[in-house]
Design an enzyme around this catalytic site. Structure first.
Site, PDB file in Angstrom:
ATOM      1  N   LEU A 220       0.822  -1.200   0.000  1.00 42.16           N
ATOM      2  CA  LEU A 220       0.000   0.000   0.000  1.00 42.16           C
ATOM      3  C   LEU A 220       0.861   1.257   0.000  1.00 42.16           C
ATOM      4  O   LEU A 220       2.037   1.223   0.377  1.00 42.16           O
ATOM      5  CB  LEU A 220      -0.936   0.002   1.209  1.00 42.16           C
ATOM      6  CG  LEU A 220      -1.959  -1.143   1.251  1.00 42.16           C
ATOM      7  CD1 LEU A 220      -2.770  -1.085   2.531  1.00 42.16           C
ATOM      8  CD2 LEU A 220      -2.870  -1.097   0.040  1.00 42.16           C
ATOM      9  N   CYS A 221       0.273   2.348  -0.401  1.00 43.87           N
ATOM     10  CA  CYS A 221       0.900   3.655  -0.463  1.00 43.87           C
ATOM     11  C   CYS A 221       1.605   3.953   0.853  1.00 43.87           C
ATOM     12  O   CYS A 221       1.020   3.704   1.912  1.00 43.87           O
ATOM     13  CB  CYS A 221      -0.174   4.695  -0.747  1.00 43.87           C
ATOM     14  SG  CYS A 221       0.415   6.380  -0.796  1.00 43.87           S
ATOM     15  N   PRO A 222       2.809   4.411   0.826  1.00 42.56           N
ATOM     16  CA  PRO A 222       3.614   4.847  -0.315  1.00 42.56           C
ATOM     17  C   PRO A 222       4.626   3.809  -0.781  1.00 42.56           C
ATOM     18  O   PRO A 222       5.522   4.123  -1.560  1.00 42.56           O
ATOM     19  CB  PRO A 222       4.347   6.068   0.254  1.00 42.56           C
ATOM     20  CG  PRO A 222       4.645   5.653   1.669  1.00 42.56           C
ATOM     21  CD  PRO A 222       3.425   4.851   2.101  1.00 42.56           C
TER      22      PRO A 222
ATOM     23  N   ASP B 212      -2.255  -1.292  -5.556  1.00 44.33           N
ATOM     24  CA  ASP B 212      -2.730  -0.251  -4.653  1.00 44.33           C
ATOM     25  C   ASP B 212      -3.555   0.759  -5.461  1.00 44.33           C
ATOM     26  O   ASP B 212      -3.064   1.286  -6.457  1.00 44.33           O
ATOM     27  CB  ASP B 212      -1.539   0.444  -4.004  1.00 44.33           C
ATOM     28  CG  ASP B 212      -1.932   1.603  -3.109  1.00 44.33           C
ATOM     29  OD1 ASP B 212      -3.116   1.695  -2.727  1.00 44.33           O
ATOM     30  OD2 ASP B 212      -1.054   2.420  -2.785  1.00 44.33           O
TER      31      ASP B 212
END
Length: 77
Positions: free
Chosen positions: A14-16, A41
């Site tokens: 997931l981000c980042p 993501d």
């Protein structure tokens, strides 16, 4: 002459993390080399193009495949 493309599998991250891992991998690659980034993501569709624009890398392709995104990024010179 065929161009060698390195692949970075960021599926499940997931981000980042997809962008951070792409930045780290691109730093180790030669200028002009191409990285294939695989990500699932939902934020990657915004984050990856923004990262490329900010860092000066060329986003040469962006596509969907089997529930994830595929990005081709050419490292800046």
């Amino acid at each position: 002459m065929t161009e060698e493309i390195e692949t970075l599998d960021a599926l499940g991250l997931l981000c980042p993390l997809p962008v951070l891992k792409a930045r780290k991998r691109l730093r180790s690659m030669a200028p002009g080399a191409v990285l294939r980034l695989l990500a699932d993501d939902p934020a990657a569709v915004i984050d990856v193009p923004h990262f490329c624009a900010e860092a000066g890398h060329a986003l040469i392709a962006q596509d969907e495949a089997s529930g994830h995104q595929v990005y081709l990024i050419r490292r800046a010179k």
